[in-house]
Design a protein around this motif. Structure first.
Motif, short mmCIF file in Angstrom:
data_model
loop_
_atom_site.label_atom_id
_atom_site.label_comp_id
_atom_site.label_asym_id
_atom_site.label_seq_id
_atom_site.Cartn_x
_atom_site.Cartn_y
_atom_site.Cartn_z
N VAL A 49 0.88 -1.16 0.00
CA VAL A 49 0.00 0.00 0.00
C VAL A 49 0.92 1.22 0.00
CG1 VAL A 49 -1.74 1.32 1.27
CG2 VAL A 49 -1.86 -1.18 1.22
N THR A 50 0.70 2.10 -0.96
CA THR A 50 1.54 3.29 -1.09
C THR A 50 0.67 4.54 -1.01
OG1 THR A 50 3.07 2.09 -2.51
CG2 THR A 50 3.22 4.49 -2.56
N ALA A 51 1.13 5.50 -0.22
CA ALA A 51 0.52 6.83 -0.15
C ALA A 51 1.51 7.78 -0.80
CB ALA A 51 0.25 7.23 1.29
N MET A 52 1.06 8.58 -1.77
CA MET A 52 1.99 9.47 -2.44
C MET A 52 1.37 10.83 -2.70
SD MET A 52 2.05 7.78 -6.24
CE MET A 52 1.92 6.10 -5.69
N THR A 53 2.26 11.82 -2.75
CA THR A 53 1.86 13.19 -3.06
C THR A 53 3.04 13.87 -3.76
OG1 THR A 53 0.80 15.17 -2.15
CG2 THR A 53 2.61 14.21 -0.87
N ILE A 54 2.82 15.07 -4.23
CA ILE A 54 3.89 15.85 -4.85
C ILE A 54 4.20 17.03 -3.95
CG2 ILE A 54 4.56 17.24 -6.84
CD1 ILE A 54 2.70 15.46 -8.53
N ARG A 55 5.49 17.20 -3.65
CA ARG A 55 5.94 18.32 -2.83
C ARG A 55 7.11 18.96 -3.55
NH1 ARG A 55 5.67 19.47 2.74
NH2 ARG A 55 3.51 18.91 2.36
N ASN A 56 6.99 20.25 -3.86
CA ASN A 56 8.04 20.99 -4.55
C ASN A 56 8.50 20.29 -5.83
OD1 ASN A 56 7.99 22.96 -2.54
ND2 ASN A 56 9.46 21.81 -1.30
N GLY A 57 7.54 19.77 -6.58
CA GLY A 57 7.84 19.14 -7.86
C GLY A 57 8.38 17.73 -7.80
N GLN A 58 8.44 17.13 -6.61
CA GLN A 58 8.95 15.77 -6.48
C GLN A 58 7.90 14.88 -5.80
OE1 GLN A 58 12.81 15.38 -4.83
NE2 GLN A 58 13.73 16.67 -6.39
N ILE A 59 7.85 13.63 -6.25
CA ILE A 59 6.93 12.66 -5.65
C ILE A 59 7.50 12.20 -4.32
CG2 ILE A 59 5.88 10.38 -5.88
CD1 ILE A 59 5.91 10.83 -8.91
N GLU A 93 -0.39 2.93 8.12
CA GLU A 93 1.07 2.88 8.15
C GLU A 93 1.68 3.64 6.97
OE1 GLU A 93 2.22 -1.22 8.38
OE2 GLU A 93 1.25 -1.50 10.33
N ALA A 94 1.10 3.50 5.79
CA ALA A 94 1.61 4.21 4.62
C ALA A 94 1.46 5.72 4.80
CB ALA A 94 0.89 3.74 3.36
N ILE A 95 0.34 6.15 5.37
CA ILE A 95 0.13 7.59 5.63
C ILE A 95 1.14 8.08 6.66
CG2 ILE A 95 -1.46 9.24 6.72
CD1 ILE A 95 -2.23 8.72 3.85
N GLU A 96 1.39 7.31 7.71
CA GLU A 96 2.38 7.70 8.72
C GLU A 96 3.77 7.85 8.09
OE1 GLU A 96 2.36 4.97 12.01
OE2 GLU A 96 0.23 5.29 12.38
N GLU A 97 4.14 6.90 7.22
CA GLU A 97 5.43 6.97 6.54
C GLU A 97 5.50 8.19 5.61
OE1 GLU A 97 8.25 5.06 6.97
OE2 GLU A 97 7.13 4.31 8.70
N LEU A 98 4.41 8.47 4.91
CA LEU A 98 4.36 9.65 4.05
C LEU A 98 4.51 10.92 4.87
CD1 LEU A 98 3.84 11.10 1.34
CD2 LEU A 98 1.38 10.96 1.88
N ASP A 99 3.78 11.02 5.97
CA ASP A 99 3.87 12.21 6.83
C ASP A 99 5.28 12.39 7.37
OD1 ASP A 99 1.24 12.84 6.32
OD2 ASP A 99 0.48 11.99 8.20
N LYS A 100 5.93 11.29 7.73
CA LYS A 100 7.31 11.35 8.22
C LYS A 100 8.24 11.87 7.11
CE LYS A 100 8.67 7.74 10.44
NZ LYS A 100 9.19 6.38 10.75
N ALA A 101 8.07 11.36 5.91
CA ALA A 101 8.90 11.81 4.79
C ALA A 101 8.66 13.28 4.47
CB ALA A 101 8.63 10.94 3.55
N LEU A 102 7.42 13.73 4.55
CA LEU A 102 7.12 15.14 4.32
C LEU A 102 7.73 16.02 5.39
CD1 LEU A 102 3.39 14.82 3.20
CD2 LEU A 102 5.32 15.54 1.76
#
Length: 107
Positions: A49-59, A93-102
């Protein structure tokens, strides 16, 4: 709330986040459970399961993995819609990992 319901709720609360669910065949999967399976009838898969978004032009992504899900050949049940009841937890879990990366990118 089921995993699919959580994904639908996230589409409203976090419309900039895409959630994907993928199933991949694990040809070397080994059954480690107590119940014997007819290995001629079942195939081992893993799920991501992957959660993804774009931040400053990068996935930016966050993921959750689970291996060792067993299905009958030809089972095309939309990646087993609830992944044996684990989809909700995997989305969280995927959302938590995404939030951590952001957060790391913002620091």
């Amino acid at each position: 709330m089921t995993g699919r319901e959580l994904i639908a709720a996230l589409a409203v609360s976090r419309p900039n986040v895409a959630i994907t669910v993928e199933r991949t065949h694990y040809p070397d999967g080994v059954w480690d459970g107590d119940d014997p399976l007819d290995f001629d009838r079942f195939i081992c898969y893993g799920h991501e399961v992957t959660a993804m978004t774009i931040r400053n032009g990068q996935i930016v992504t966050g993921s959750a993995y689970m291996g060792g899900s067993w299905y009958e050949p030809g089972d095309t049940s939309d990646c087993a819609p609830e992944i044996s009841g684990y989809l909700h937890q995997m989305v969280e879990e995927a959302i938590e990992e995404l939030d951590k990366a952001l957060a790391e990118r913002s620091a």
